[in-house]
Design a protein around this motif. Structure first.
Motif, PDB file in Angstrom:
ATOM      1  N   ALA A 251     -14.398   2.315 -30.451  1.00 54.66           N
ATOM      2  CA  ALA A 251     -13.344   0.504 -30.009  1.00 54.66           C
ATOM      3  C   ALA A 251     -12.779   0.574 -29.274  1.00 54.66           C
ATOM      4  O   ALA A 251     -12.693  -0.441 -28.617  1.00 54.66           O
ATOM      5  CB  ALA A 251     -12.250   0.896 -31.504  1.00 54.66           C
ATOM      6  N   PRO A 252     -12.567   1.785 -28.602  1.00 60.02           N
ATOM      7  CA  PRO A 252     -12.117   1.850 -27.155  1.00 60.02           C
ATOM      8  C   PRO A 252     -12.106   1.128 -25.930  1.00 60.02           C
ATOM      9  O   PRO A 252     -11.217   0.356 -25.205  1.00 60.02           O
ATOM     10  CB  PRO A 252     -10.602   2.537 -26.871  1.00 60.02           C
ATOM     11  CG  PRO A 252     -10.713   3.824 -28.233  1.00 60.02           C
ATOM     12  CD  PRO A 252     -11.763   2.874 -29.346  1.00 60.02           C
ATOM     13  N   SER A 253     -13.670   1.670 -25.546  1.00 61.46           N
ATOM     14  CA  SER A 253     -14.026   1.781 -24.341  1.00 61.46           C
ATOM     15  C   SER A 253     -14.678   0.058 -24.969  1.00 61.46           C
ATOM     16  O   SER A 253     -15.119  -0.124 -23.806  1.00 61.46           O
ATOM     17  CB  SER A 253     -15.267   2.010 -24.207  1.00 61.46           C
ATOM     18  OG  SER A 253     -14.022   3.935 -24.098  1.00 61.46           O
ATOM     19  N   ALA A 254     -14.942   0.075 -25.784  1.00 60.67           N
ATOM     20  CA  ALA A 254     -16.245  -1.112 -26.693  1.00 60.67           C
ATOM     21  C   ALA A 254     -14.399  -2.676 -26.043  1.00 60.67           C
ATOM     22  O   ALA A 254     -15.125  -3.463 -25.964  1.00 60.67           O
ATOM     23  CB  ALA A 254     -16.591  -1.055 -27.245  1.00 60.67           C
ATOM     24  N   THR A 255     -13.264  -1.849 -25.997  1.00 64.23           N
ATOM     25  CA  THR A 255     -12.592  -3.672 -26.754  1.00 64.23           C
ATOM     26  C   THR A 255     -11.996  -3.624 -24.759  1.00 64.23           C
ATOM     27  O   THR A 255     -12.102  -5.265 -24.174  1.00 64.23           O
ATOM     28  CB  THR A 255     -11.609  -2.774 -27.308  1.00 64.23           C
ATOM     29  OG1 THR A 255     -11.757  -2.405 -28.637  1.00 64.23           O
ATOM     30  CG2 THR A 255     -10.024  -4.367 -26.438  1.00 64.23           C
ATOM     31  N   LYS A 256     -12.147  -2.707 -24.284  1.00 64.67           N
ATOM     32  CA  LYS A 256     -11.857  -2.811 -22.489  1.00 64.67           C
ATOM     33  C   LYS A 256     -12.815  -3.571 -21.811  1.00 64.67           C
ATOM     34  O   LYS A 256     -12.736  -4.603 -21.039  1.00 64.67           O
ATOM     35  CB  LYS A 256     -12.050  -1.633 -21.938  1.00 64.67           C
ATOM     36  CG  LYS A 256     -11.867  -1.471 -20.605  1.00 64.67           C
ATOM     37  CD  LYS A 256     -11.405  -0.046 -19.535  1.00 64.67           C
ATOM     38  CE  LYS A 256     -11.006  -0.262 -18.055  1.00 64.67           C
ATOM     39  NZ  LYS A 256     -11.312   0.964 -18.131  1.00 64.67           N
ATOM     40  N   ILE A 257     -14.303  -3.693 -22.555  1.00 65.71           N
ATOM     41  CA  ILE A 257     -16.136  -3.785 -21.635  1.00 65.71           C
ATOM     42  C   ILE A 257     -15.304  -5.709 -22.616  1.00 65.71           C
ATOM     43  O   ILE A 257     -16.173  -6.381 -21.566  1.00 65.71           O
ATOM     44  CB  ILE A 257     -17.062  -3.527 -22.579  1.00 65.71           C
ATOM     45  CG1 ILE A 257     -16.989  -2.394 -21.787  1.00 65.71           C
ATOM     46  CG2 ILE A 257     -17.644  -4.592 -22.384  1.00 65.71           C
ATOM     47  CD1 ILE A 257     -18.238  -1.345 -22.253  1.00 65.71           C
ATOM     48  N   PHE A 258     -15.430  -6.177 -23.512  1.00 68.06           N
ATOM     49  CA  PHE A 258     -14.964  -7.277 -24.547  1.00 68.06           C
ATOM     50  C   PHE A 258     -14.054  -7.951 -23.629  1.00 68.06           C
ATOM     51  O   PHE A 258     -14.511  -9.497 -22.827  1.00 68.06           O
ATOM     52  CB  PHE A 258     -14.530  -7.352 -24.943  1.00 68.06           C
ATOM     53  CG  PHE A 258     -14.951  -8.777 -26.065  1.00 68.06           C
ATOM     54  CD1 PHE A 258     -16.177  -9.192 -26.570  1.00 68.06           C
ATOM     55  CD2 PHE A 258     -13.638  -9.110 -26.844  1.00 68.06           C
ATOM     56  CE1 PHE A 258     -16.186 -10.630 -27.974  1.00 68.06           C
ATOM     57  CE2 PHE A 258     -13.292 -10.248 -27.043  1.00 68.06           C
ATOM     58  CZ  PHE A 258     -14.564 -10.997 -27.346  1.00 68.06           C
ATOM     59  N   ALA A 259     -12.371  -7.202 -22.761  1.00 61.63           N
ATOM     60  CA  ALA A 259     -12.110  -8.323 -22.323  1.00 61.63           C
ATOM     61  C   ALA A 259     -12.604  -8.465 -20.503  1.00 61.63           C
ATOM     62  O   ALA A 259     -12.753  -9.864 -20.063  1.00 61.63           O
ATOM     63  CB  ALA A 259     -11.353  -7.279 -21.608  1.00 61.63           C
ATOM     64  N   TYR A 260     -13.660  -8.096 -19.960  1.00 58.67           N
ATOM     65  CA  TYR A 260     -14.472  -8.673 -18.933  1.00 58.67           C
ATOM     66  C   TYR A 260     -15.532  -9.852 -19.561  1.00 58.67           C
ATOM     67  O   TYR A 260     -15.726 -10.736 -18.748  1.00 58.67           O
ATOM     68  CB  TYR A 260     -15.109  -7.653 -18.292  1.00 58.67           C
ATOM     69  CG  TYR A 260     -13.868  -6.444 -17.487  1.00 58.67           C
ATOM     70  CD1 TYR A 260     -14.031  -6.684 -16.385  1.00 58.67           C
ATOM     71  CD2 TYR A 260     -13.974  -5.420 -18.163  1.00 58.67           C
ATOM     72  CE1 TYR A 260     -12.872  -5.970 -15.629  1.00 58.67           C
ATOM     73  CE2 TYR A 260     -12.707  -4.245 -16.845  1.00 58.67           C
ATOM     74  CZ  TYR A 260     -12.810  -4.712 -16.269  1.00 58.67           C
ATOM     75  OH  TYR A 260     -11.915  -3.913 -15.111  1.00 58.67           O
ATOM     76  N   VAL A 261     -15.828  -9.946 -20.874  1.00 60.77           N
ATOM     77  CA  VAL A 261     -17.028 -10.965 -20.723  1.00 60.77           C
ATOM     78  C   VAL A 261     -17.279 -11.908 -21.755  1.00 60.77           C
ATOM     79  O   VAL A 261     -17.946 -12.134 -22.305  1.00 60.77           O
ATOM     80  CB  VAL A 261     -18.189 -10.206 -21.349  1.00 60.77           C
ATOM     81  CG1 VAL A 261     -18.803  -9.056 -19.671  1.00 60.77           C
ATOM     82  CG2 VAL A 261     -18.131  -9.113 -22.390  1.00 60.77           C
ATOM     83  N   LYS A 262     -15.454 -11.701 -22.522  1.00 60.26           N
ATOM     84  CA  LYS A 262     -15.057 -12.205 -23.661  1.00 60.26           C
ATOM     85  C   LYS A 262     -15.746 -13.711 -23.554  1.00 60.26           C
ATOM     86  O   LYS A 262     -16.179 -14.393 -24.755  1.00 60.26           O
ATOM     87  CB  LYS A 262     -13.443 -12.147 -23.959  1.00 60.26           C
ATOM     88  CG  LYS A 262     -13.332 -13.349 -24.870  1.00 60.26           C
ATOM     89  CD  LYS A 262     -11.742 -13.518 -24.805  1.00 60.26           C
ATOM     90  CE  LYS A 262     -11.152 -13.500 -26.393  1.00 60.26           C
ATOM     91  NZ  LYS A 262     -11.329 -15.312 -26.078  1.00 60.26           N
ATOM     92  N   ASP A 263     -15.436 -13.912 -22.552  1.00 63.70           N
ATOM     93  CA  ASP A 263     -15.977 -16.344 -22.190  1.00 63.70           C
ATOM     94  C   ASP A 263     -17.783 -16.215 -22.139  1.00 63.70           C
ATOM     95  O   ASP A 263     -18.118 -17.159 -23.351  1.00 63.70           O
ATOM     96  CB  ASP A 263     -15.457 -16.926 -21.122  1.00 63.70           C
ATOM     97  CG  ASP A 263     -13.818 -17.191 -20.639  1.00 63.70           C
ATOM     98  OD1 ASP A 263     -13.305 -16.598 -21.693  1.00 63.70           O
ATOM     99  OD2 ASP A 263     -13.862 -17.572 -19.745  1.00 63.70           O
TER     100      ASP A 263
END
Length: 472
Positions: A251-263
């Motif tokens: 979850a922590p790393s996935a959340t960080k990645i998601f912030a970059y590609v959210k749109d």
């Protein structure tokens, strides 16, 4: 001798069991999907089985104001119940004694683990209204009326399923995939979904629902190209469970990645971190399946490019990392479950260095390093016959595309023969000197999509080349 005979019989029975995985048309899936069609859910409103949906719209014309339909519209608006959440709902249901009921082995209290758009309360209200709809519309009569159409759908799907390499699933995934249900839905059109249910024994049962289009005869038709889609949806059930099992660590790393590609993720309806990870891992497993089974028309590079453009910009790294699993399988018995701690480590490393991933993605386009003669230069053709264009990396030499420049002052350059690749870095154009005139401006355009790297990435922009001839 007895042991040898036993092993032979056991292997034979195992192979038969694998081969006998069959599809079905489910009354529950048709019921729920038709209800969402009547509620005007766009993903269930299609005309890809025209005779069938015409019958739906005619038979249920007087039921669009039913309490169930109003409730579904509210569920969609308030909780986002749509797409695969519809399939999840149907998977929890059965029909007994002319009533819609929850499957006795399913644990509705845990439905939010199958899809967080549902809660036990909203689902139980849904089932009550759905049962009333089933009774009020005499749905069973409609369902039986289309028995022949359903039979054709199952027969044709089962024929396609003969080409699925079930042994690959057994070798790589273990026993989990054998619980998969394969449901054909005529309401889905071209859409396909994976689903899972939570059992009272805390076991997850997975399945897929496959949509279809009508063929020339008006009945459901399935193309060979659907094998990749079927593999993808089958793998969802397994992949989602693995992500769920390791979620606390991911979850922590996935959340960080998601912030970059959210749109990009939200545009593809993967609006939360876990949905993104489910889809990423399933896409990765699908590439593995397609590579191992040499699916006709499949290209790893093209698939990576497609997925990166969709927002999974770390997919090339992911595919490279999973090749280590292949080497492990060559030396000892290991399944994907055994490899999951390594997947967690990969995601943690990727998230920590995601700025590098972003940089790699932004710089993925091949570019022109040099051109001779230089563009926009003045030359005489007396001692020069070929224009050479050199690229920054190895290119796909099976394609190219050259066209004229839309400027009346620029004339098309006459060629001796069709332009071609000299080597994987160099594109060449041989000039017909006999047709070149003095004091003219010549030019051409290289289309960005027609010049792709060996990794299937196109140039970032079209390239225009201008050449001016001397007056003497």
């Amino acid at each position: 001798m007895k042991n040898t005979l036993f092993c032979f019989v056991f292997l034979l029975v195992s192979q038969i069991a694998v081969a006998q995985i069959k599809s079905q048309v489910s009354e529950c899936f048709e019921l729920v999907s038709i209800a969402f069609r009547l509620a005007d859910a766009p993903e269930y409103v299609n005309n890809q089985n025209p005779d069938y949906v015409k019958d739906i719209d005619s038979y249920f014309a007087g039921n669009k104001q039913h309490d169930l339909i109003h409730y579904l519209r509210d569920l969609r608006k308030e909780f986002g119940v749509s797409f695969d959440a519809v399939a999840v709902a149907a998977a929890y249901l059965d029909i007994e004694n002319k009533q819609v009921v929850v499957r006795p082995d399913a644990d509705v209290a845990q439905i939010s683990k199958s899809d967080n758009r549902w809660s036990e309360q909203t689902f139980r209200s849904f089932v009550t209204l759905l049962n009333a709809f089933y009774r009020d519309t005499k749905f069973r009569e409609f369902y039986l009326r289309h028995s022949e159409r359903y039979h054709v759908a199952v027969t044709r799907m089962d024929k396609l399923l003969e080409d699925v390499n079930w042994e690959w699933f057994e070798k790589n995934l273990g026993e989990g995939y054998k619980k998969n249900r394969i449901v054909v839905s005529l309401v889905n059109g071209a859409s396909n979904y994976g689903f899972s249910t939570m059992g009272k024994d805390n076991q997850v049962q997975s399945g897929i629902v496959v949509g279809c289009r009508a063929g020339a005869d008006g009945f459901p038709h399935f193309q060979k190209g659907m094998l990749m889609i079927i593999a993808h949806e089958l793998l969802h059930g397994y992949g989602n469970v693995q992500i769920e099992a390791y979620w606390e660590e991911l979850a922590p790393s996935a959340t960080k990645i998601f912030a970059y590609v959210k749109d990009e993720m939200e545009q593809k309806h993967y609006g939360d971190v876990k949905s993104m990870m489910y889809e990423w891992f399933t896409n990765l497993l699908t590439i593995m399946y397609c590579e191992d089974n040499s699916l006709a028309g499949f290209s790893t590079d093209l698939q990576i490019r497609y997925l990166q453009e969709a927002g999974f910009i770390w997919m090339e790294r992911s595919v490279g990392f999973m090749k280590h699993l292949g080497r492990c399988r060559d030396t000892r018995s290991v399944t994907l479950h055994d490899y999951m701690p390594q997947v967690v480590g990969f995601i943690n490393h990727t998230a920590k260095h995601f700025e590098e991933v972003v940089g790699e993605f932004r710089n993925r386009h091949p570019y022109i390093v040099e051109v001779f003669p230089a563009s926009d230069s003045m030359i005489s053709f007396s001692d020069m016959e070929t224009i050479e264009i050199r690229f920054s990396e190895p290119m796909a030499t099976s394609i190219h595309g050259i066209s004229y420049i839309e400027d009346e002052k620029v004339e098309s350059l006459p060629y001796v023969m069709s332009p071609s690749w000299k080597d994987e870095y160099t594109f060449q154009i041989r000039i017909d000197k006999g047709k070149v005139e003095k004091g003219k401006v010549y030019g051409f355009k290289l289309g960005r999509k027609a010049f792709q790297s060996r990794k299937a990435n196109p140039m970032k922009d079209d390239y225009e080349y201008i050449l001016r001839t001397t007056e003497w």
